[in-house]
Design an enzyme around this catalytic site. Structure first.
Site, mmCIF file in Angstrom:
data_model
loop_
_atom_site.group_PDB
_atom_site.id
_atom_site.type_symbol
_atom_site.label_atom_id
_atom_site.label_comp_id
_atom_site.label_asym_id
_atom_site.label_seq_id
_atom_site.Cartn_x
_atom_site.Cartn_y
_atom_site.Cartn_z
ATOM 1 N N ASN A 29 -11.206 1.833 0.391
ATOM 2 C CA ASN A 29 -10.920 0.219 0.427
ATOM 3 C C ASN A 29 -9.895 -0.106 1.182
ATOM 4 O O ASN A 29 -9.815 -1.037 1.989
ATOM 5 C CB ASN A 29 -10.774 -0.124 -1.006
ATOM 6 C CG ASN A 29 -12.127 -0.160 -1.796
ATOM 7 O OD1 ASN A 29 -13.038 -0.179 -1.369
ATOM 8 N ND2 ASN A 29 -11.916 0.040 -3.292
ATOM 9 N N GLY A 47 -10.511 -1.953 4.156
ATOM 10 C CA GLY A 47 -10.189 -3.546 3.822
ATOM 11 C C GLY A 47 -8.806 -3.706 4.678
ATOM 12 O O GLY A 47 -8.462 -4.970 4.785
ATOM 13 N N LYS A 69 9.750 -2.367 -0.843
ATOM 14 C CA LYS A 69 8.472 -2.397 -1.405
ATOM 15 C C LYS A 69 8.234 -1.682 -2.408
ATOM 16 O O LYS A 69 7.472 -2.278 -3.792
ATOM 17 C CB LYS A 69 7.492 -2.136 -0.249
ATOM 18 C CG LYS A 69 5.974 -2.468 -0.437
ATOM 19 C CD LYS A 69 5.483 -0.892 -0.729
ATOM 20 C CE LYS A 69 3.807 -1.336 -1.246
ATOM 21 N NZ LYS A 69 3.204 -0.148 -1.457
#
Length: 390
Positions: free
Chosen positions: A12, A16, A215
């Site tokens: 994904n 994506g 992050k």
């Protein structure tokens, strides 16, 4: 001849996020994977969609101009593609880097183009490209007489990626549903001579470390803390967990501790970090992502490791005597994430806790030595989980 990117990992994130942004930048994509089902789908399907979900609604991007190769059965073809590529990326998981390194090494060694190929690992790990490069430069994967000139053929750049991919519809096929927000930051210093690849989605920086730690210690720490507490309290999604005022406060407390580290270590202002925290909590709270807590919490062994989202910041804070109460609470919940369906690491963690003395668990799972100030704080947590799960 147009731009070409070879991407390892047809999952994904690969389809994506990485492929979507490279497709929009004009690259032809060559997917490489060992999963027959993924490769066959990509070979038989000429396009798929990426649906970006945000507070402003949905946006659908159609992805075309790609090919797919099974590296298990067609390694020579992968080597040829790398030998003429402009960019090599991967999103396979940190533990798989050593398995893709041999074929990448062979592809790099075959290059004759004057400009080096850019190699960027897009993994949820600090220094993932350095790790990959280390495997590639191993004598098993690159002839030692070619090692001194490898930088003429490849430039290796670390990156930090940030985009939430929720659980997908089981009937979605290749189509991916993903949050609209993203951040893709890459170290530009390896490209000082030749110039970095032109990808508008990438933010090129001289010092990546502040972005990686900010992050990892904000997005990943907050996301995982919400998942583990949510799982313990029977919540279904991250949105549901953060609607619980107790869990919401705990997540903010964790991020207050990590923010203290980020501000002190990287010189980011308190106001900027506070705004970043608010943005992140809003993102992971998005009800439209349908982000199931078991999906976010999976792989607890990795998430409890030395440089990861809990032990990483807690160890640094402990070294300077700073507050880590909330992080210790999240570490306890992570250790209690046991025998979860379809999560091999949670089953393995359960076995470790049942068969190993607490101090050895902390050494093995968290990578801490007894002399570290965090070690003595995690041992009783492990003992408590062991007692409650007998």
């Amino acid at each position: 001849m147009g731009l070409k990117a070879v991407h390892f990992g047809g999952g994904n994130i690969g389809r994506g996020f990485v492929a979507e942004k490279l497709h929009l930048a004009g690259y032809e994509m060559v997917f490489v994977d060992v999963m027959d089902s993924i490769i066959e789908q990509l070979q038989k399907t000429k396009e798929y969609t990426v649906t970006e979900i945000g507070g402003e609604g949905e946006k659908v991007n159609k992805i075309t101009n790609y090919r797919a190769i099974n590296s298990k059965t067609n390694e020579a073809d992968v080597i040829d593609e790398i030998s003429t590529a402009d960019l090599v990326t991967c999103a396979v998981g940190p533990n798989i880097l050593k398995f893709i390194a041999p074929v990448i090494g062979k592809g790099i060694d075959k290059r004759t183009a004057p400009k080096p190929v850019a190699v960027i690992a897009c993994e949820n790990a600090i220094g993932a490209t350095d790790t990959l490069a280390g495997f590639i430069k191993d004598s098993k994967n690159t002839p030692q007489d070619r090692l001194s000139s490898i930088n003429d053929r490849a430039s290796f750049a670390n990156s930090a990626i940030d985009r939430i991919v929720p659980g997908q519809d089981p009937n979605a096929g290749l189509n991916v549903k993903i949050e609209s927000f993203y951040e893709w930051v890459v170290d530009k210093t390896p490209f000082a001579k030749e110039g970095h690849p032109e990808v508008s989605a990438i933010k090129w920086v001289d010092d990546l470390n502040p972005y990686i730690e900010r992050k990892l210690f904000t997005v990943n720490t907050g996301h995982a803390a919400a998942a583990y507490y949510g799982h313990a309290r029977g919540k279904r999604t991250i949105h549901d967990a953060l609607q619980d005022s107790d869990i919401n406060k705990i997540v903010y407390d964790c991020l207050s501790e990590t923010s203290h580290l980020i501000v002190k270590k990287h010189g980011i202002s308190t106001e900027e970090q506070k705004a970043y925290v608010e943005k992140i909590v809003k993102r992971i709270s998005n009800p439209y992502l349908e982000d199931v807590v078991e999906r976010v919490g999976r792989a607890p062994l990795r998430k409890l490791s030395r440089k990861e989202r809990f032990v990483g910041p807690a160890s640094q804070l402990a070294e300077s005597g700073d507050k880590i109460d909330a992080l210790l609470g999240a570490i306890e919940q992570a250790f209690a994430f046991l025998d979860v369906k379809d999560d091999e690491e949670s089953a393995e963690l359960s076995k470790i806790l049942k068969s190993t003395e607490a101090k050895e668990v902390v050494k093995k799972v968290c990578g801490l030595e007894e002399s570290h100030p965090l070690f003595s704080k995690i041992v009783p947590i492990v003992q408590k989980v062991q007692e409650t799960t007998k």
